[in-house]
Design an enzyme around this catalytic site. Structure first.
Site, mmCIF file in Angstrom:
data_model
loop_
_atom_site.group_PDB
_atom_site.id
_atom_site.type_symbol
_atom_site.label_atom_id
_atom_site.label_comp_id
_atom_site.label_asym_id
_atom_site.label_seq_id
_atom_site.Cartn_x
_atom_site.Cartn_y
_atom_site.Cartn_z
ATOM 1 N N GLU A 19 29.508 3.588 4.419
ATOM 2 C CA GLU A 19 29.725 3.528 2.974
ATOM 3 C C GLU A 19 28.735 4.507 2.351
ATOM 4 O OE1 GLU A 19 32.033 1.659 1.596
ATOM 5 O OE2 GLU A 19 32.561 0.200 3.158
ATOM 6 N N GLY A 44 42.938 4.905 0.124
ATOM 7 C CA GLY A 44 43.392 5.961 -0.777
ATOM 8 C C GLY A 44 42.528 6.157 -1.990
#
Length: 497
Positions: free
Chosen positions: A312, A130
């Site tokens: 990433e 989140g």
């Protein structure tokens, strides 16, 4: 590694050998792991999920940081607007709902959205955590770029016309709204998948709705490859994400070369990922970086035959909104090349039945790589990712058919290879008939038993073998007790069983 010789054994005998191995190793494994608890040095949260404690929640996410990012309502509006604006190349659908009932909206991009085709499928997933929202924004940029550049840019046209691209901008809308890593139940969704090494996430009732939605999605769609977008580092991560003994070490999966090729392609197409001083070439094996258990990418590969990377894409987990356009531009070519590689490289083809000429959902193995992928049930098409520049022996097989193998030299471009499998009449004493699903059907009413009945006999046979094994172990234990009680009696000769 060559294909294991155990694969050639009859199923009952193979299962019996596995049972013997399990009986022999259970005490040692239980002692080493203390039963079914977590491995040493790995923390377990209240939900039973492993945590590695490296990328925790952001200390504080301020209103200033959030400003400029789409809210959940705004993201939903953008997705629906995209569906209307790009209806000719897209389909909007939901794969499920979050804990708090937010729809998990997905976008399919193709020249024939919603239709099954003999084409590879790719999925992007953003916002798994989140507090890592960059993926939400970047994936919407990707969708709009493909829509705006279809029939104008060669790469956009290639992707739209030759693949089915599925985009899930937010897997964790509740976590985003709460500005924290976990979902509404505060569970890290990238630790919530069933794990190959430890059984903590095997109870489906305890699994989070977002996790179940992804797992069902994998079953419904025949994905060839995928990637999830994260923040907090700049590296392309590939399986395995954990190791059997939980140590931090390089732990490659059977398709390690193919994954390194995919990760390197992404890194080298990126603006500066390949220049990383922390990760050589801008890529890393997950278990070498830091082991996790219950991760999504390993589950995709094992249970879906889907080659997934964990990307990433931002050193900062929640960068300023003014930096989002720069991050999109830095990742744009990497994302496009990764999807396009499904068409431009690897081995592709279809598997047919020689007796009917119809496609069948066979499987494909490559000698020396202990993993297989399944062809689709609709068209019998397969799409096998392999590192280029090597020679491979490819084997197609399916129950009831004779396997076929051939060797291909894989260059920088894709190789097309169809297989036509001959029925193995020896399995039933007569030539079997096949339907569209490749199921076996005999209508002679003779001695050949239907599939389900033969399956029942097989399991009955296995049950008898298991009973005999238990009886054998019990007799051995009693014999050992008697020998201990009468240690001065004449020795008895061992009987080979």
């Amino acid at each position: 590694m060559a294909i294991s010789p155990l694969r050639s054994l009859p199923l009952p005998l193979l299962l019996l050998l596995l049972l013997l191995r399990a009986f022999a190793s259970l005490p040692t494994q239980a002692a080493a792991r203390g039963g079914l608890g977590p491995p040493p040095g790995i923390a377990v949260d209240k939900h039973g999920a492993f945590s590695r404690g490296l990328l925790q929640d952001q200390p504080e996410i301020t209103e200033e940081m959030v400003r400029g990012y789409m809210s959940n309502a705004e993201l939903e509006g953008a997705i629906q607007d995209f569906g209307r604006r790009c209806a000719n190349v897209s389909r909007i659908y939901s794969i499920g709902k979050s804990v708090n009932g937010s729809p998990l909206w997905a976008i399919e991009i193709s020249d024939k959205p919603g239709l099954k085709e003999a084409e590879p499928a790719f999925k992007f997933i953003g916002n798994v955590h989140g507090d890592e929202p960059v993926g939400r924004e970047v994936l919407m940029q990707l969708a709009y770029w493909l829509c705006d550049n279809y029939l104008k840019d060669p790469l956009a046209t290639l992707i739209v016309e030759n693949t089915h691209l599925h985009i899930l901008p937010s897997m964790n809308p509740d976590g985003f709204a709460l500005r924290r890593r976990g979902n509404a139940n505060n569970v890290d969704l990238n630790r919530d998948f069933p794990d190959q090494f430890f059984p903590n996430n095997d109870d489906i009732k305890q699994r989070q709705p977002e996790t179940r939605a992804i797992m069902n999605w994998i079953k419904q769609e025949h994905f060839t490859a995928s990637a999830s977008l994260h923040g907090g580092a700049l590296v392309a991560n590939y399986p395995w994400d954990g190791s059997r003994d939980t140590r931090k070490q390089y732990y490659g999966c059977p398709d390690d070369k193919a994954f390194r090729y995919m990760a390197s392609m992404y890194s080298q197409s990126h603006y500066n990922m390949s220049l990383s001083k922390e990760f050589e070439g801008g890529i890393t094996n997950g278990a070498l970086w830091y082991p996790i258990y219950g991760g999504m990418q390993d589950w995709n590969y094992i249970h879906g035959g889907c080659f997934e990377l964990t990307l990433e894409i931002s050193d900062v987990k929640w960068p300023k909104a003014s930096e989002l356009l720069v991050i999109w531009k830095q990742n744009k070519m990497s994302m496009l090349n990764l999807v396009a590689s499904l068409v431009k490289t690897g081995v592709h083809g279809r598997i047919f039945a020689a007796d009917t000429g119809r496609p069948i959902p066979g499987s494909l193995m490559v000698k020396g790589i202990d993993s297989k992928i399944n062809a689709s049930g609709t068209f019998g098409d397969y799409h096998r990712i392999l590192a280029p520049g090597q020679s491979y022996e490819v084997v197609a097989s399916m129950e009831g058919f004779k396997p076929k193998r051939t060797r291909v030299m894989l260059g920088r471009e894709a190789t097309n290879l169809d297989f036509i499998l001959d029925p193995d009449g020896a399995l039933r004493g007569t030539k079997p008939l096949r339907n569209d699903c490749g199921c076996s059907c005999n209508d002679d009413g003779g001695s050949n038993k239907p599939f389900l009945l033969r399956e029942a006999y097989l399991w009955l046979y296995l049950l008898v073998l298991f009973f005999l094994l238990a009886l054998y172990l019990l007799l051995r234990r009693r014999m050992a007790s008697r020998l201990a009680a009468h240690r001065h009696s004449p020795p008895k000769r061992t009987v080979a069983v």
